[in-house]
Design an enzyme around this catalytic site. Structure first.
Site, PDB file in Angstrom:
ATOM      1  N   GLN A   1     -34.395 -50.174   4.188  1.00  0.00           N
ATOM      2  CA  GLN A   1     -34.082 -50.561   5.185  1.00  0.00           C
ATOM      3  C   GLN A   1     -34.123 -50.092   6.607  1.00  0.00           C
ATOM      4  O   GLN A   1     -33.137 -49.388   6.634  1.00  0.00           O
ATOM      5  CB  GLN A   1     -33.097 -52.254   5.486  1.00  0.00           C
ATOM      6  CG  GLN A   1     -32.433 -52.156   5.125  1.00  0.00           C
ATOM      7  CD  GLN A   1     -31.113 -52.542   4.683  1.00  0.00           C
ATOM      8  OE1 GLN A   1     -29.734 -52.852   5.946  1.00  0.00           O
ATOM      9  NE2 GLN A   1     -31.174 -53.991   4.090  1.00  0.00           N
TER      10      GLN A   1
ATOM     11  N   GLU B   1     -35.209 -54.726   9.206  1.00  0.00           N
ATOM     12  CA  GLU B   1     -34.012 -55.240   9.826  1.00  0.00           C
ATOM     13  C   GLU B   1     -34.230 -55.804  10.910  1.00  0.00           C
ATOM     14  O   GLU B   1     -32.957 -54.848  11.216  1.00  0.00           O
ATOM     15  CB  GLU B   1     -33.027 -55.087   8.804  1.00  0.00           C
ATOM     16  CG  GLU B   1     -31.480 -55.859   8.957  1.00  0.00           C
ATOM     17  CD  GLU B   1     -30.222 -55.131   8.417  1.00  0.00           C
ATOM     18  OE1 GLU B   1     -29.428 -56.332   8.464  1.00  0.00           O
ATOM     19  OE2 GLU B   1     -30.628 -54.670   7.821  1.00  0.00           O
TER      20      GLU B   1
ATOM     21  N   HIS C   1     -38.178 -43.743  16.443  1.00  0.00           N
ATOM     22  CA  HIS C   1     -39.085 -44.594  15.520  1.00  0.00           C
ATOM     23  C   HIS C   1     -39.213 -45.024  14.202  1.00  0.00           C
ATOM     24  O   HIS C   1     -38.744 -44.017  13.917  1.00  0.00           O
ATOM     25  CB  HIS C   1     -40.018 -44.274  16.418  1.00  0.00           C
ATOM     26  CG  HIS C   1     -40.466 -42.511  16.079  1.00  0.00           C
ATOM     27  ND1 HIS C   1     -40.853 -41.745  16.541  1.00  0.00           N
ATOM     28  CD2 HIS C   1     -41.420 -42.894  14.752  1.00  0.00           C
ATOM     29  CE1 HIS C   1     -41.114 -40.489  15.661  1.00  0.00           C
ATOM     30  NE2 HIS C   1     -41.434 -41.318  14.501  1.00  0.00           N
TER      31      HIS C   1
ATOM     32  N   GLU D   1     -44.596 -45.591  15.758  1.00  0.00           N
ATOM     33  CA  GLU D   1     -46.005 -44.531  16.354  1.00  0.00           C
ATOM     34  C   GLU D   1     -47.202 -45.088  14.729  1.00  0.00           C
ATOM     35  O   GLU D   1     -46.849 -45.793  13.723  1.00  0.00           O
ATOM     36  CB  GLU D   1     -45.155 -43.411  15.143  1.00  0.00           C
ATOM     37  CG  GLU D   1     -46.236 -42.254  15.131  1.00  0.00           C
ATOM     38  CD  GLU D   1     -45.884 -40.927  15.129  1.00  0.00           C
ATOM     39  OE1 GLU D   1     -46.410 -40.281  15.219  1.00  0.00           O
ATOM     40  OE2 GLU D   1     -44.500 -40.968  14.259  1.00  0.00           O
TER      41      GLU D   1
END
Length: 364
Positions: A23, A95, A127, A174
């Protein structure tokens, strides 16, 4: 151009066999707006949610599950059962943490920091990255739908075509052309997912790091494999992950940057992308990066599923790693702990609920 780091043979993991890069946690103001973006735009599935009324926050999990996976237990099922299902997933998730009340117009909440603005003092997290067939078409569709585009999809030097868009809280995503994708490539199988086309892959989470040698050593001890580096004049990108097969030696240490990028953009498993701005490791005046957990808040942590959280914590503590939360149950969501990497970014260690399986790659 700085030379790519070529680490020696992988060390023994402190966290046991086959940890799952599970996560990336981001705080969000309005979970409904975020749900519309992550499902309708990026084409992810809402997997499940965990609610903590006493603490007034909720966790909402999104990802790209393999086709045919049985759904999560229903929302009416005990939270312990839903959490156990989640901690048995082999694939990466996003998450989204919602602190109750931030979505209200009269709350006075000013928003979260996306980690990319030095002026706010929040620079650190960078990102998420998603691999798609055709980033030009995907970004154009998002732009037409009103999504904020921060970089049009186009070639970036010699490492492929990519663009950047922003989610409702300003976090960057991205959009990267997968190896073999693009207008002239063979289209992936399956129905379109959101606005990104068929078969997207949640490919990376980017963090800025001061000293890549220290950071690489830390994440390798968490069981991740050093995959490759893309070195540019002023910065380098180092990628670690847990793919089903180790990278070719020429990919890890070779000098052919387009070939290394092409191999990387063909992976179907998640990576941690460590961005090193050259010189920070030797700059006594550099103040470090922001981990997102003090003001201005935004990014929260990475999460790894491991077989024995308590043993992992003790092993890491023995190597001098800072333990932020000891291994113990967190309400009815299982056993967790938190440790800090060399830059202070938090890594959550989560007790595995399923069997130790093979390293994950999204099925074709």
């Amino acid at each position: 151009m700085a030379a790519a780091v070529t680490p020696p043979r992988e060390p023994t993991s402190v966290v046991g066999a086959n940890p799952i890069f599970a996560q990336t946690m981001l705080r969000v103001a309005d979970p409904a707006a975020s749900a519309a973006f992550y499902t309708g735009v990026l084409g992810m599935s809402h997997l499940t949610s965990l609610e903590f009324p006493a603490l007034e926050f909720s966790l909402h999990f999104y990802g790209y599950p393999p086709a045919g996976e049985a759904p999560a237990p229903p929302a009416s099922a005990p939270q312990e059962e839903r959490a156990a299902w989640l901690w048995a997933r082999p694939y990466p998730t996003v998450e989204l943490t919602h602190n109750w009340g931030t979505e209200k117009a009269d709350s006075g909440f000013q928003g979260y920091d996306n980690g990319n603005d030095a002026a706010t003092g929040g620079r650190g997290y960078g990102h998420l990255g998603v691999l798609v067939d055709d980033p030009v078409a995907a970004v154009a569709a998002m732009k037409a739908a009103g999504v904020k585009v921060t970089r049009e999809a186009s070639p970036f030097q010699d490492v492929g075509v990519l663009g950047f868009v922003a989610d409702p809280d300003g976090y960057l995503v991205e959009i990267i052309q997968r190896a073999g994708g693009g207008a002239g490539g063979a289209a992936s199988a399956g129905p379109p997912a959101g606005m990104v086309g068929p078969d997207p892959v949640l490919a990376q989470t980017m963090l800025r790091v001061r000293d890549p040698a220290a950071s690489i050593a830390f994440y390798r001890r968490l069981g991740l494999t050093y995959l490759t580096a893309l070195a540019f004049d002023d910065f380098s990108l180092h990628f670690l992950g847990a793919p089903p097969a180790p990278p070719p030696a020429a990919t890890v240490g070779g000098n052919d940057r387009p070939a290394r990028a092409g191999w990387l953009w063909g992976l179907r498993s998640p990576t941690v992308e460590l961005t090193h701005n050259h010189g920070t490791e030797a700059d006594a005046g550099f103040g470090g990066y922001h981990n997102g957990n003090s003001e201005p808040k935004g990014f929260g942590h990475l999460g790894l599923i491991v077989s024995d959280v308590a043993a992992a914590v003790e092993g890491l503590r023995g190597e001098g790693v800072r333990v932020v939360r000891e291994a113990s149950p967190f309400q009815d969501a299982g056993v967790i702990a938190f440790v800090a990497d060399p830059d202070g970014y938090l890594v959550e260690l989560i007790q595995r609920a399923g069997e130790v399986g093979a390293p994950y790659a999204k099925p074709l």
